[in-house]
Design an enzyme around this catalytic site. Structure first.
Site, mmCIF file in Angstrom:
data_model
loop_
_atom_site.group_PDB
_atom_site.id
_atom_site.type_symbol
_atom_site.label_atom_id
_atom_site.label_comp_id
_atom_site.label_asym_id
_atom_site.label_seq_id
_atom_site.Cartn_x
_atom_site.Cartn_y
_atom_site.Cartn_z
ATOM 1 N N TYR A 84 0.853 -1.190 0.000
ATOM 2 C CA TYR A 84 0.000 0.000 0.000
ATOM 3 C C TYR A 84 0.889 1.241 0.000
ATOM 4 C CZ TYR A 84 -4.393 2.379 0.145
ATOM 5 O OH TYR A 84 -5.446 3.176 -0.204
ATOM 6 N N ARG A 132 -8.356 11.118 -7.615
ATOM 7 C CA ARG A 132 -7.432 11.735 -6.647
ATOM 8 C C ARG A 132 -6.698 10.625 -5.911
ATOM 9 N NH1 ARG A 132 -7.823 12.494 -0.836
ATOM 10 N NH2 ARG A 132 -6.822 10.562 -1.359
ATOM 11 N N LYS A 166 -6.046 -1.800 -0.863
ATOM 12 C CA LYS A 166 -6.860 -1.586 0.336
ATOM 13 C C LYS A 166 -7.539 -2.891 0.766
ATOM 14 C CE LYS A 166 -7.896 2.119 2.708
ATOM 15 N NZ LYS A 166 -7.511 3.492 2.804
ATOM 16 N N GLU A 186 -13.141 5.346 -2.151
ATOM 17 C CA GLU A 186 -11.724 5.596 -1.885
ATOM 18 C C GLU A 186 -11.118 6.493 -2.962
ATOM 19 O OE1 GLU A 186 -10.312 4.013 0.834
ATOM 20 O OE2 GLU A 186 -8.453 5.097 0.493
ATOM 21 N N ASP A 187 -10.431 7.532 -2.540
ATOM 22 C CA ASP A 187 -9.649 8.391 -3.438
ATOM 23 C C ASP A 187 -10.476 9.020 -4.566
ATOM 24 O OD1 ASP A 187 -7.553 8.054 -1.804
ATOM 25 O OD2 ASP A 187 -6.214 7.102 -3.233
ATOM 26 N N ASP A 205 -13.398 6.198 3.402
ATOM 27 C CA ASP A 205 -12.271 6.061 4.337
ATOM 28 C C ASP A 205 -11.426 7.333 4.421
ATOM 29 O OD1 ASP A 205 -10.754 4.400 6.151
ATOM 30 O OD2 ASP A 205 -9.153 4.581 4.670
ATOM 31 N N ASP A 206 -11.285 8.050 3.303
ATOM 32 C CA ASP A 206 -10.454 9.270 3.334
ATOM 33 C C ASP A 206 -11.023 10.277 4.325
ATOM 34 O OD1 ASP A 206 -8.880 8.329 1.135
ATOM 35 O OD2 ASP A 206 -10.600 8.796 -0.126
ATOM 36 N N ASN A 246 1.108 13.464 4.090
ATOM 37 C CA ASN A 246 1.861 12.476 3.329
ATOM 38 C C ASN A 246 2.181 13.050 1.944
ATOM 39 O OD1 ASN A 246 1.645 10.304 5.208
ATOM 40 N ND2 ASN A 246 -0.500 10.099 4.619
HETATM 41 P P1 NAD Z 1 -7.284 18.458 1.022
HETATM 42 O O1 NAD Z 1 -6.707 18.973 -0.248
HETATM 43 O O2 NAD Z 1 -8.744 18.222 1.109
HETATM 44 O O3 NAD Z 1 -6.908 19.463 2.229
HETATM 45 C C1 NAD Z 1 -5.680 20.164 2.359
HETATM 46 C C2 NAD Z 1 -6.012 21.529 2.899
HETATM 47 O O4 NAD Z 1 -4.788 22.186 3.219
HETATM 48 C C3 NAD Z 1 -6.743 22.387 1.872
HETATM 49 O O5 NAD Z 1 -7.915 22.937 2.432
HETATM 50 C C4 NAD Z 1 -5.721 23.446 1.520
HETATM 51 O O6 NAD Z 1 -6.304 24.698 1.181
HETATM 52 C C5 NAD Z 1 -4.925 23.526 2.823
HETATM 53 N N1 NAD Z 1 -3.639 24.183 2.608
HETATM 54 C C6 NAD Z 1 -2.775 24.015 1.583
HETATM 55 N N2 NAD Z 1 -1.734 24.871 1.722
HETATM 56 C C7 NAD Z 1 -1.956 25.557 2.862
HETATM 57 C C8 NAD Z 1 -1.232 26.583 3.511
HETATM 58 N N3 NAD Z 1 -0.081 27.053 3.021
HETATM 59 N N4 NAD Z 1 -1.730 27.072 4.664
HETATM 60 C C9 NAD Z 1 -2.890 26.605 5.177
HETATM 61 N N5 NAD Z 1 -3.621 25.647 4.567
HETATM 62 C C10 NAD Z 1 -3.160 25.127 3.425
HETATM 63 O O7 NAD Z 1 -6.461 17.142 1.356
HETATM 64 P P2 NAD Z 1 -6.793 16.075 2.501
HETATM 65 O O8 NAD Z 1 -7.425 14.872 1.885
HETATM 66 O O9 NAD Z 1 -7.465 16.758 3.622
HETATM 67 O O10 NAD Z 1 -5.312 15.629 2.936
HETATM 68 C C11 NAD Z 1 -4.414 16.554 3.499
HETATM 69 C C12 NAD Z 1 -3.151 15.853 3.939
HETATM 70 O O11 NAD Z 1 -3.441 14.939 4.984
HETATM 71 C C13 NAD Z 1 -2.469 15.037 2.845
HETATM 72 O O12 NAD Z 1 -1.083 15.254 2.878
HETATM 73 C C14 NAD Z 1 -2.782 13.630 3.209
HETATM 74 O O13 NAD Z 1 -1.749 12.755 2.807
HETATM 75 C C15 NAD Z 1 -2.857 13.691 4.713
HETATM 76 N N6 NAD Z 1 -3.690 12.612 5.253
HETATM 77 C C16 NAD Z 1 -3.168 11.791 6.203
HETATM 78 C C17 NAD Z 1 -3.925 10.753 6.716
HETATM 79 C C18 NAD Z 1 -3.356 9.852 7.782
HETATM 80 O O14 NAD Z 1 -2.303 10.108 8.254
HETATM 81 N N7 NAD Z 1 -4.035 8.802 8.202
HETATM 82 C C19 NAD Z 1 -5.200 10.525 6.232
HETATM 83 C C20 NAD Z 1 -5.729 11.399 5.262
HETATM 84 C C21 NAD Z 1 -4.955 12.450 4.784
#
Ligand code: NAD
Length: 570
Positions: A110, A163, A181, A252-253, A275-276, A425
């Site tokens: 994964y 995505r 997954k 997913e995604d 899940d996201d 990530n």
């Molecule tokens: P998303 O695009 O929906 O959200 C990201 C947010 O960050 C957006 O609203 C964007 O405007 C904001 N952003 C970007 N640049 C910024 C800045 N300079 N200042 C303030 N805000 C800013 O994406 P998402 O699905 O919410 O995922 C976000 C991150 O979380 C990814 O890197 C993803 O890999 C990580 N994530 C981790 C886990 C986990 O650890 N289990 C799970 C899901 C997502």
């Protein structure tokens, strides 16, 4: 479709499978194939004599050979291709190998390696797995589903590939995600591999590189959008509900614009979740609850700053907010403890462009009265930390290094054990490295990350860095839903899963212990989560099971273990 019968010996638990295949066809079936481990009598009965080298291997010997072959591969993508090929050849061996080397192999099967596998999908494709539902075949979805080898399906993971992780539109290459997954559903939650179905909804792709790639295997067409897209998804869901009315369907995604609306459209029509959004929220909530347990504090007393108010940030905040309400606060009191920061700064009243899911977290202007603001009146993360004094800081922005030394030190100046979760990530996007956070807080912070990190050595202590991995939640959630025969997936089930994860945490009253159990314990964590989720489903009146009596046995019976059954002909 291949039907086979399973008989279980009541005393030993050993299964005998009566299978309708013999000879080469049997060897080509990944669930039945034992390769060189077919014993002499089965080789004779099932027409395999001469088709295999004469020596009969044990599963352990096969594992040794397979692991050596895995190690000989030079890149992670080659290791991924090797494991996928093994999965398509011999599932028992694949899952035992994964189980024995889970820490080493999960990132190969994964994230992060699956991302590269999706990008390269059309170039590394070897063997069919899963169902491709392409837009031009939208009138035939029932027939497509009837072509799958599975008679009964318990879990479907579906993506439209738009995505994929942080890699954007991968079109049909997104199929790598549902396959990976579902492998984790089996590895971590014991969901039977023969009862899972990966699905790729091919609505086209807007990825020019793919459209221009002569080897691209998907539907070569720009993405279908709007009403046509919705109608396409609707046809798929209706066909699924006709064929598998009790299935658990995981989204997913999908791109942010579709993920939330699809969940809203279908959450009350079948047993489904995203899940996201929801799995991420539950694992983050479980980790925060574990951290709070370690410090001996209460959730209702925390002030939570979230950097990045997107799908993950708002989903996590919703779930933590609900947990605070459960801990005795009113909705309004709970919301007032959240400070979400996005590109334009703190989400607050009067800020234009707030998305519907961000609006509940906009802080009233009055709360900011007397705040020291940044230059030009900005309210960014630094201002939130210095004015609101958060005790928990969560990063889901994808902004590398956003948790600066200044921010972390300001937080730590007020809080004995700051809880810091840089979850973005891949590793290169992490808001702060765990070693930095621990150094800036003199080792006092409780840290969990989105990507895997090595232990950190700090003044004679070895501090493990738990990965806030959704795999802690969704396999157990799925197992519990199936065991209880739940008809819907509810927020209460995610809360039960988060609490069960926190309860399984080794950190209780001691900030030095790991916040989350090791991955090697994930099957027993999934079992605990399954029990909690099933109990919640029963209590909510959403389950086929009338009571908790016998629940443990039903959960245990559902957990498939990768071991060779005795095979006999039909
Ligand atoms: P998303 O695009 O929906 O959200 C990201 C947010 O960050 C957006 O609203 C964007 O405007 C904001 N952003 C970007 N640049 C910024 C800045 N300079 N200042 C303030 N805000 C800013 O994406 P998402 O699905 O919410 O995922 C976000 C991150 O979380 C990814 O890197 C993803 O890999 C990580 N994530 C981790 C886990 C986990 O650890 N289990 C799970 C899901 C997502």
């Amino acid at each position: 479709m291949i039907d086979f019968e399973i008989a279980r010996d009541a005393q030993t638990g050993r299964e005998t499978w009566s299978v309708p295949l013999k000879g080469p066809l049997l060897l080509n079936h990944p669930l039945f194939n034992k390769g060189t481990a077919f014993p002499e009598d089965e080789r004779r009965e099932l027409g395999l004599l001469g088709l295999l080298p004469p020596h009969v291997d044990s599963l352990d010997a096969q594992l040794e050979r397979a692991y050596a072959a895995f190690q000989r591969k030079e890149t992670d993508l080659e290791r991924h291709i090797y494991l996928r090929a093994l999965q398509d050849e011999n599932e028992v061996l694949f899952y035992r190998l994964m189980q024995d080397y889970i820490g080493e192999m999960m990132p190969i099967v994964y994230t992060p390696t699956v991302g590269e596998a999706c990008q390269q999908f059309s170039h590394i494709y070897r063997h069919p797995r899963g169902l491709f539902v392409a837009y031009p075949q939208r009138d035939d979805v029932d027939a497509l589903l009837a072509n799958t080898p599975q008679r009964d399906v318990d879990v479907i993971v579906v993506t439209d590939g738009e995505r994929i992780l942080g890699l954007g539109d991968q079109g049909a290459g997104g199929m790598g995600i549902p396959i990976g997954k579902l492998a984790l559903y089996t590895l971590c939650g014991g969901i039977h591999p023969a009862r899972t179905l990966p699905v790729l909804l091919d609505a086209g792709t807007d990825n020019e590189a793919l459209l221009n790639d002569p080897l691209y295997m998907g539907w070569r067409h720009p993405r279908v959008r709007g009403a046509e897209y919705d109608e396409f998804v609707e046809r798929f869901v209706q066909a699924v509900m006709r064929r598998y009315p009790n299935v658990l369907l995981q989204w997913e995604d999908f791109a942010q614009a579709n993920a939330g609306p699809l969940l809203e459209r279908y959450r009350d029509r079948l047993c489904t979740f995203n899940d996201d959004i929801q799995g991420t929220a539950a694992v983050a909530t479980g980790t925060v609850l574990a951290a709070i347990k370690a410090t001996g504090a209460r959730l209702r007393d925390q002030i939570i700053a979230v950097f990045g108010a997107g799908s993950a940030g708002c989903g996590i905040s919703e779930q933590l907010c609900a947990a605070m309400v459960r801990d005795g606060l009113s909705e309004a009191e709970a919301h007032s403890r959240f400070y979400l920061v996005d590109r334009p700064g703190l989400l607050r009243e009067g800020l234009s462009g707030l998305l519907p899911f961000q609006q509940p977290f906009a802080q009233p202007a009055a709360r900011l009265a007397g705040w020291r603001l940044g230059q030009a009146g900005t309210v960014g993360l630094a201002e939130v930390v210095s004015n609101a004094h958060p005790t928990v800081l969560i990063g889901v922005s994808g902004v590398t290094g956003a948790f600066t030394e200044e921010v972390i030190k300001a937080m730590a100046s007020r809080v004995p054990h700051p809880i810091v979760l840089p979850l973005s990530n891949p590793t290169s996007r992490c808001e702060a490295l765990p070693a930095q956070v621990l150094a800036w807080t003199e080792g006092r912070a409780l840290v969990a990350t989105g990507s895997p990190f090595a232990d950190v050595a700090w003044e004679g202590r070895t501090i493990p860095i738990p990965q806030c991995n959704n795999s802690y939640i969704f396999p157990g959630l799925g197992l519990g839903i199936l065991a209880a025969g739940a008809r819907r997936v509810t927020p209460g089930m995610f809360m039960a899963a988060a609490q069960a994860l926190a309860d399984a945490s080794p950190a209780s009253g001691t900030p030095d212990a790991p916040l989350l159990p090791p991955l090697t314990a994930i099957r027993s964590v999934s079992r605990c989560i399954a029990l909690a989720v099933a109990k919640e489903a029963i209590a909510a009146g959403l389950a086929a099971l009338p009571s908790n009596a016998d629940l443990e046995r039903l959960v245990d019976e559902r957990m498939w273990t990768p071991a060779y059954a005795r095979l006999t002909g039909i």
